[in-house]
Enzyme design. Sequence first.
Site, short mmCIF file in Angstrom:
data_model
loop_
_atom_site.label_atom_id
_atom_site.label_comp_id
_atom_site.label_asym_id
_atom_site.label_seq_id
_atom_site.Cartn_x
_atom_site.Cartn_y
_atom_site.Cartn_z
CD GLU A 180 38.91 50.31 36.73
OE1 GLU A 180 39.77 49.65 37.36
OE2 GLU A 180 37.71 50.36 37.07
CB SER A 204 33.43 54.15 37.32
OG SER A 204 32.03 53.95 37.40
CD GLU A 205 35.46 48.48 38.93
OE1 GLU A 205 36.71 48.40 38.91
OE2 GLU A 205 34.83 49.24 39.70
N PRO A 248 30.40 46.10 41.66
CG PRO A 248 31.91 47.78 42.29
CD PRO A 248 31.83 46.31 41.96
CG HIS A 254 43.19 41.70 43.77
ND1 HIS A 254 42.86 42.37 44.92
CD2 HIS A 254 43.76 42.62 42.96
CE1 HIS A 254 43.23 43.64 44.83
NE2 HIS A 254 43.78 43.81 43.64
#
Length: 337
Positions: free
Chosen positions: A41, A71-72, A101, A141
Amino acid sequence: MTTDFTEAKKTATKSMTMIQAINEGMRAVLEQDEMCLILGEDVGKNGGVFRATDGLQEAFGIDRVIDTPLSESGIIGTSVGLAVNGFKPIAEIQFMGFIYPAYDQIMTHVSRIRSRTMGRYSVPMVIRAPYGAGVRAPEIHSDSTESLFTHMPGLKVVCPATPYDAKGLLIAAVEDPDPVLYMEPMHSYRSFREEVPVASYTVEIGKGKKRIEGNDVTLITWGAMVPLVEKVVKQVGGDGISCEVLDLRTLYPLDEALIAESVQKTGRAVVIHEAPRTGGLGNDIVSIINDTAFLYLKAPVERVTGFDVPVPFFSLENHYLPTPERITKAIEKVIHF
């Protein structure tokens, strides 16, 4: 003159931060191998959220530095398909806390394809994941969840503490025939500089490094904790305590020989990491010490870790992390046991 120039190029160095060294490492592998590519990303046009990939899409094109959807699972799944078909993808997960994910893809496919195909296919891919607290990032994070992945046979896990190791370990990870999780300590991205070779080089995966030689106690750590531990060593050195500092660099497979040799010499050990205490990698290190150096111990092994809570918000973040005071107290405890 050609020989002299070549030798000079090999030995030339440049002062770099860790983030610059990571960028240089990726630039080196992209230049060396046309089958190497980067995906994630914002890695392309924006150069990554930390600018780790800054300038790489401009240099190598949109087909080799690829901006992906958010979308990991898709990033890692796509990387698996690329890897088994001859490519060497470097997949960026913006923060380690976003990797969950993709956990199914990593556990089910990334780490198992060599075993599943009885060696017919390997998965030569690297997963870059910035981790760690101390940078005042929002929730999720700042996670440090390396033990989720060191408990995953088939996946190697590395974590540099210095710019030199950051470049060398990254190039070694790309060249490795198997998948590597490459953890990047965010707190160290721009906190200091180091002379780094301009030419391509590797740091061997599976080998730790003795940062400081000592005789009284072994301090075992990695990543962003290394500079903190070195700072503490200078302080306690004034009290006559001689500390040996081990930077593991590779978290799986661990350098058991380095750990055993050091603890057998000093007879005392403290393990420092910022991940939560329960289930942390420190437990495996204590087990290695018990297996290889138990009869040499002069005191029980101490651990200085994060607490068994999610990384808290800003006002408590520094309290959550190992502090010089907590590390010093653990050193004194094993010395005066």
